[in-house]
Design an enzyme around this catalytic site. Structure first.
Site, mmCIF file in Angstrom:
data_model
loop_
_atom_site.group_PDB
_atom_site.id
_atom_site.type_symbol
_atom_site.label_atom_id
_atom_site.label_comp_id
_atom_site.label_asym_id
_atom_site.label_seq_id
_atom_site.Cartn_x
_atom_site.Cartn_y
_atom_site.Cartn_z
ATOM 1 C CB SER A 85 -1.053 0.044 1.072
ATOM 2 O OG SER A 85 -1.825 1.200 1.088
ATOM 3 C CG HIS A 189 -5.415 -0.316 -1.601
ATOM 4 N ND1 HIS A 189 -4.646 0.376 -2.366
ATOM 5 C CD2 HIS A 189 -4.928 -0.352 -0.357
ATOM 6 C CE1 HIS A 189 -3.549 0.742 -1.771
ATOM 7 N NE2 HIS A 189 -3.714 0.244 -0.513
#
Length: 304
Positions: A85, A189
């Site tokens: 991430s 996400h």
């Protein structure tokens, strides 16, 4: 074959930056970064409580700063880099694609944009421990959730609205031992983050990236990325798309990685690697006390 990895949001804990600031030059370096992005990183990394550093606009720059500081102290030359991430921005700096200050400026924009996107609807994320991935993904889709992080080693992170996360806690997929809500402030996400993509794209357009100096593995699909422009493009797009850390670990195995070191605040990614990559030596940089062991591991593998 050494891979240096950087963790994502949720790895932060109150005071975790404190011991790192005792290293020579660390306080001045963090102060300069703080001035550059308008955020007192030293305060948040040493004195702020868990709720304060849960704020996306704070947590993300803090994690990148900690990763850069610990990697500089280690002074390693990895063969491969990757990040989970927001850790991909840290990894981009590890690879020489962007400089440290540019990484902090980019992640500051990312954190603010994602915090704004998260404020539109109450959303969150939760880790599923155990279970069959195919069964879990089908169950998540039934509940309207997104498998936002497919982490490997039997772990999937679901993302969606607060109501959807609550429903998941009450109705776990078959075989899942536990559902653990994460210390993040939004459904990262996923499509909930789409408004942040345009903001990040604008900020990224000002960068002049170099091509990676080492193998850079993208968490979009586990593929090695050869150009700086492609690294930046993927950094922008991954905000609203799932993280496939499972595929990154498959690539590490294919590349013949023998040792994995996780930058501060280490622990999450080494834990996954221990289960998914048997035979690969792992070490997490949690405090400066871990540096000597990390250097010994690097020396051992370089000699081999």
């Amino acid at each position: 074959m050494l891979v240096l990895v950087a963790p994502g949001q949720g790895a932060q804990t109150p005071g975790f930056l404190t011991p790192w600031l005792d290293l020579p030059g660390a306080t001045d370096r963090v102060a300069a970064w703080s001035d550059a992005i308008g955020l007192d990183l030293a305060h948040y990394g040493t004195k702020a409580d868990a709720d304060e550093i849960r704020d996306t606009s704070v947590a993300q720059p803090l994690l990148v700063a900690a990763g850069l500081l610990s990697a500089a102290a280690l002074d390693a030359s990895p063969n491969v880099v990757a990040g989970h991430s927001v850790g991909e921005i840290t990894a981009a700096a590890f690879a020489g694609v962007i400089g440290d200050e540019a990484a902090l400026r980019l992640v500051r924009t990312r954190g603010l944009a994602m915090a704004e996107a998260a404020a539109v609807t109450e959303t969150g994320m939760a880790a599923l421990l155990g279970g069959d991935p195919e069964v879990s993904v089908a169950h998540l889709e039934k509940l309207g959730l997104t498998p936002a992080n497919v982490n490997g080693a039997g772990q999937i992170v679901a993302a969606g609205t607060a109501a959807q996360i609550a429903a998941l806690v009450e109705d776990k997929p078959e075989g899942v031992r536990r559902v653990v809500p994460l210390k993040v402030a939004g459904a990262f996400h996923t499509s909930h983050m789409a408004p942040a993509v345009d903001r990040l794209r604008e900020a990224a357009a000002e960068l002049k990236p170099a091509d990676p100096a080492v193998t850079y593995v993208s968490n979009a699909d586990g593929k090695a990325v050869a150009t700086g422009d492609e690294v930046i493009s993927r950094l922008v797009g991954q905000v609203a798309n799932p993280v496939r850390w499972d595929l990154c670990m498959e690539t590490f195995e294919e590349l013949g990685v023998t040792a994995l070191i996780e930058a501060c605040p280490g622990g999450t990614l080494t834990g996954l690697a221990k289960r998914a990559l048997p035979g690969v030596r792992t070490l997490a940089l949690k405090t400066p006390d871990d540096l000597d062991a990390a250097r010994a591991l690097i020396s051992e593998h370089a000699g081999a």
